[in-house]
Structures are given as structure tokens and as C-alpha cells.
Scaffold this active site. Structure first.
Site, mmCIF file in Angstrom:
data_model
loop_
_atom_site.group_PDB
_atom_site.id
_atom_site.type_symbol
_atom_site.label_atom_id
_atom_site.label_comp_id
_atom_site.label_asym_id
_atom_site.label_seq_id
_atom_site.Cartn_x
_atom_site.Cartn_y
_atom_site.Cartn_z
ATOM 1 N N GLY A 70 39.828 46.761 45.951
ATOM 2 C CA GLY A 70 38.591 46.468 46.688
ATOM 3 C C GLY A 70 38.779 45.293 47.641
ATOM 4 O O GLY A 70 37.891 44.461 47.787
ATOM 5 N N SER B 247 32.587 37.253 36.014
ATOM 6 C CA SER B 247 31.340 36.823 36.654
ATOM 7 C C SER B 247 30.631 35.815 35.759
ATOM 8 O O SER B 247 30.749 35.871 34.528
ATOM 9 C CB SER B 247 30.427 38.035 36.858
ATOM 10 O OG SER B 247 29.171 37.624 37.342
ATOM 11 N N TYR C 87 25.492 45.231 34.091
ATOM 12 C CA TYR C 87 26.476 44.433 34.842
ATOM 13 C C TYR C 87 27.008 43.294 33.965
ATOM 14 O O TYR C 87 28.228 43.099 33.843
ATOM 15 C CB TYR C 87 25.843 43.889 36.127
ATOM 16 C CG TYR C 87 26.732 42.912 36.865
ATOM 17 C CD1 TYR C 87 27.772 43.362 37.671
ATOM 18 C CD2 TYR C 87 26.550 41.530 36.721
ATOM 19 C CE1 TYR C 87 28.605 42.456 38.329
ATOM 20 C CE2 TYR C 87 27.370 40.630 37.377
ATOM 21 C CZ TYR C 87 28.405 41.096 38.177
ATOM 22 O OH TYR C 87 29.230 40.205 38.822
ATOM 23 N N LYS D 246 30.879 42.738 32.590
ATOM 24 C CA LYS D 246 31.697 41.577 32.951
ATOM 25 C C LYS D 246 32.092 40.772 31.708
ATOM 26 O O LYS D 246 33.200 40.211 31.658
ATOM 27 C CB LYS D 246 30.963 40.702 33.971
ATOM 28 C CG LYS D 246 30.889 41.338 35.357
ATOM 29 C CD LYS D 246 32.281 41.497 35.971
ATOM 30 C CE LYS D 246 32.246 42.013 37.379
ATOM 31 N NZ LYS D 246 33.568 42.099 38.014
ATOM 32 N N ILE E 205 27.723 33.081 45.060
ATOM 33 C CA ILE E 205 28.613 32.988 46.227
ATOM 34 C C ILE E 205 27.869 33.561 47.427
ATOM 35 O O ILE E 205 27.510 34.743 47.442
ATOM 36 C CB ILE E 205 29.924 33.768 45.988
ATOM 37 C CG1 ILE E 205 30.552 33.375 44.641
ATOM 38 C CG2 ILE E 205 30.886 33.531 47.140
ATOM 39 C CD1 ILE E 205 30.829 31.889 44.438
HETATM 40 N N1 LIG Z 1 29.879 38.231 45.320
HETATM 41 C C1 LIG Z 1 29.533 37.465 44.312
HETATM 42 O O1 LIG Z 1 28.692 36.567 44.460
HETATM 43 C C2 LIG Z 1 30.125 37.654 42.940
HETATM 44 C C3 LIG Z 1 29.601 36.947 41.847
HETATM 45 C C4 LIG Z 1 30.149 37.137 40.603
HETATM 46 C C5 LIG Z 1 31.213 38.004 40.431
HETATM 47 N N2 LIG Z 1 31.708 38.679 41.496
HETATM 48 C C6 LIG Z 1 32.835 39.597 41.274
HETATM 49 O O2 LIG Z 1 33.862 39.339 42.215
HETATM 50 C C7 LIG Z 1 34.431 40.576 42.662
HETATM 51 C C8 LIG Z 1 34.264 40.726 44.164
HETATM 52 O O3 LIG Z 1 32.911 40.548 44.512
HETATM 53 P P1 LIG Z 1 32.287 41.207 45.834
HETATM 54 O O4 LIG Z 1 30.859 40.819 45.874
HETATM 55 O O5 LIG Z 1 33.174 40.939 46.972
HETATM 56 O O6 LIG Z 1 32.419 42.746 45.411
HETATM 57 P P2 LIG Z 1 31.710 44.024 46.076
HETATM 58 O O7 LIG Z 1 31.570 43.815 47.528
HETATM 59 O O8 LIG Z 1 30.497 44.387 45.290
HETATM 60 O O9 LIG Z 1 32.807 45.139 45.752
HETATM 61 C C9 LIG Z 1 34.151 44.976 46.158
HETATM 62 C C10 LIG Z 1 34.741 46.303 46.449
HETATM 63 O O10 LIG Z 1 34.863 47.088 45.264
HETATM 64 C C11 LIG Z 1 35.143 48.388 45.700
HETATM 65 N N3 LIG Z 1 34.769 49.383 44.688
HETATM 66 C C12 LIG Z 1 33.598 49.545 44.056
HETATM 67 N N4 LIG Z 1 33.681 50.614 43.216
HETATM 68 C C13 LIG Z 1 34.936 51.119 43.345
HETATM 69 C C14 LIG Z 1 35.633 52.204 42.766
HETATM 70 N N5 LIG Z 1 35.066 53.018 41.865
HETATM 71 N N6 LIG Z 1 36.915 52.409 43.133
HETATM 72 C C15 LIG Z 1 37.505 51.608 44.031
HETATM 73 N N7 LIG Z 1 36.907 50.575 44.645
HETATM 74 C C16 LIG Z 1 35.632 50.339 44.286
HETATM 75 C C17 LIG Z 1 34.363 48.596 47.006
HETATM 76 O O11 LIG Z 1 35.278 49.176 47.929
HETATM 77 P P3 LIG Z 1 34.792 50.027 49.220
HETATM 78 O O12 LIG Z 1 33.864 49.123 49.983
HETATM 79 O O13 LIG Z 1 36.058 50.337 49.928
HETATM 80 O O14 LIG Z 1 34.088 51.238 48.695
HETATM 81 C C18 LIG Z 1 33.933 47.181 47.387
HETATM 82 O O15 LIG Z 1 34.192 46.849 48.716
HETATM 83 C C19 LIG Z 1 33.739 41.669 41.866
HETATM 84 O O16 LIG Z 1 34.489 41.941 40.707
HETATM 85 C C20 LIG Z 1 32.417 41.037 41.503
HETATM 86 O O17 LIG Z 1 31.829 41.597 40.360
HETATM 87 C C21 LIG Z 1 31.179 38.535 42.741
#
Ligand SMILES: NC(=O)c1ccc[n+]([C@@H]2O[C@H](COP(=O)([O-])OP(=O)(O)OC[C@H]3O[C@@H](n4cnc5c(N)ncnc54)[C@H](OP(=O)(O)O)[C@@H]3O)[C@@H](O)[C@H]2O)c1
Length: 261
Positions: free
Chosen positions: A31, A160, A173, A177, A205
């Protein structure tokens, strides 16, 4: 495989510096086309690693990220992969081996996030969140294991703050996690001594989504550091584990400005 499933760019005009800590290493970030995955991919490329990212739907973003990665003088490739599908994961790992020759670093970043009241969560929603957030990292790690063992590699799982603290409108969720956090500890024991496994648990974030502006303002006020985090700060934590001594394993690092305290 079609061209739209796979982008590879090599930039031999820009030699990598031997001084870079990850020079000669290869990394896979699931991802990694955008948001936090892209931030981690860029940080690892800047540190000298050749980088493979996976994408599922974001083909255009993946292509742009691959081009940006090569500006650091490293090899970069994007592969379409659904981390919930065993066959898709197997073929992505095979492709990583073919393109980059092996694997030193795996970042299990891909996941899904969803807000829903407890009583409204359907079995389909529950299973879908667990399939991507928990089964995905397990599957990708299992398939990458032979390559990582050979290179005495590292795995970083993205957890997370929601896996450490209960959020009432995110039962599926948060549970998925929390399972990733436990998976990190189990894997750290099961895959030692060859592979070190750690987890970064991001808090709030702010990635600039307009729709979430008022939410993020509210969260900043509740955070001891009086602000939300950035993608670069999460990438710095990922880079820390990737470059840390192998003796550091099984750790969950909250990167949350203190809001979880
Ligand atoms: N953003 C935050 O504030 C936050 C907070 C706590 C934890 N996290 C964790 O940090 C990580 C990154 O966060 P993020 O917000 O950047 O994530 P996100 O945008 O929600 O997802 C990242 C990518 O995961 C891919 N994805 C989802 N389902 C998939 C599947 N079945 N197979 C393959 N790819 C898949 C998607 O790819 P495509 O777009 O190509 O479909 C998406 O772009 C995640 O694990 C998230 O749970 C984030």
C-alpha cells in the site's frame, strides 16, 4: 501481467551513495502508492534502499511514487497486489524477487479504516477489516519469509493507537490492529534470530484531508504536543526500526504526540 499492473523504473544516471544506511538493501512496502505508505517508501529510498511498493486500486499514484522514488537514485517498482488474496501475495513476492533479487525489509502498511457504531457493524464489514488489516500482514510476511531469512531481514508492521486504546466507533478496526500488535510480538519470537519484527502505531496523523479539518483541530488541543503528527514523522519511526540494531524486536512504538498517555 499487464503494464498497468506493474511499473518499474531504473535510474542508472544517479548512483547511490555508499554512505546511505540502506545502500544495497531492498524493501517492500504494501500500500505504498500514497499517504503514509508513500512517506515510508520515500524515506527508505532516500536512505538508499531499492524499493518495491504494492498497490491495489491506486495505479496512477503508484506510478507517480515510483518515479519520485527513483529521484533518490534507487531502483523502484510498483506491483498490483491484493493482500487478502493468497495467490496475489505469492505472485507479488515472486515478482519482487525477480525485480530486486531478494528482500531485506518488509513494511506491512496496507490496511483499511472504517467508522461504524458497534451495533451496526455487519459480519461482512468485520471480516473485511480483519482480512486486510490482520490476515494481510500475516500472509505477506509468511510469503516473504524465505527471502527475509536469507538476508537476516526486518519486518515493520503498521499498527495503530486504535490497537492500544479502545475507540467506541471502531470496534472492528481497533480489534484488527490490536491483533497486529500481538502478531508483531508472536512473529518477533517465532522468526528470531534471523528476522527482527517491530510495529509503529500512529496516533492522529494529519494528511491534509479537508473534510477532517475540524476533527484534527479538536485532536490537536487534546494532544500534549499540541498538534497532530505528519507522514514524515511516521516514516521516521519506520526508518528507525529498519536501521535499528537487530536486538530491538517485538516492540510497539506509539507515535502520537502523547495523546495515548
Ligand atoms: N493515517 C493515519 O492517521 C493512521 C493512524 C493510525 C494507523 N494508521 C495505519 O498506518 C497505515 C497507513 O495508513 P494510511 O492512512 O496511509 O492507510 P490508507 O490510506 O487507509 O491505506 C493504505 C493503502 O492500503 C491499500 N490497501 C487497502 N486494502 C488493501 C488490500 N486488500 N490489498 C492491497 N492493498 C490494500 C490501499 O491501496 P490502493 O489505494 O492502491 O487501493 C491504500 O492506499 C495503515 O496500516 C493504517 O491502519 C494510519
Amino acid at each position: 501481467m499487464q503494464w498497468s499492473d506493474h511499473f518499474a523504473v531504473y535510474n542508472p544516471a544517479m548512483p547511490s551513495s555508499n554512505l546511505k544506511p540502506l545502500h544495497g538493501k531492498t524493501a517492500l512496502i504494501t500500500g505504498g502508492a500514497k499517504r503514509l505508505g508513500r512517506a515510508s517508501a520515500l524515506a527508505l529510498a532516500e536512505a538508499g534502499a531499492d524499493v518495491a511498493i504494492t498497490f491495489r486500486n491506486s495505479a496512477q499514484d503508484a506510478q507517480a511514487t515510483v518515479i519520485d522514488l527513483t529521484s533518490f537514485g534507487v531502483r523502484a517498482v510498483a506491483l498490483r497486489c491484493d493482500i487478502t488474496e493468497e495467490k496475489s501475495v505469492k505472485s507479488a513476492i515472486k515478482e519482487v524477487k525477480r525485480e530486486l533479487g531478494g528482500l531485506d525489509i518488509l513494511i506491512n502498511n496496507a490496511a483499511n479504516y472504517e467508522t461504524a457504531n458497534f451495533e451496526d457493524i455487519t459480519v461482512k464489514q468485520w471480516d473485511a477489516i480483519f482480512a486486510s488489516n490482520t490476515r494481510g500482514p500475516f500472509l505477506v510476511s509468511r510469503e516473504a519469509l524465505p527471502l527475509l531469512r536469507k538476508r537476516k531481514g526486518k519486518i515493520v508492521n503498521m499498527g495503530s493507537l486504535g490497537g492500544l486504546r479502545p475507540w467506541a466507533t471502531h470496534a472492528h478496526y481497533c480489534s484488527s490492529k490490536a491483533a497486529v500488535h500481538m502478531l508483531t510480538k508472536v512473529m518477533a519470537k517465532a522468526l528470531a534470530p534471523e528476522i527482527a519484527v517491530n510495529c509503529v502505531a500512529p496516533g492522529m496523523i494529519d494528511l491534509g484531508e479537508k473534510a477532517a479539518t475540524s476533527f484534527f483541530k479538536k485532536m490537536a488541543k487534546q494532544t500534549p504536543m499540541l498538534r497532530n503528527g505528519t507522514g514524515e514523522e511516521i516514516a521516521a519511526a519506520v526508518l528507525f526500526f529498519v536501521t535499528a540494531p537487530h536486538f530491538i524486536t517485538g516492540q510497539i512504538l506509539a507515535v502520537d504526540g502523547g495523546i495515548g498517555l
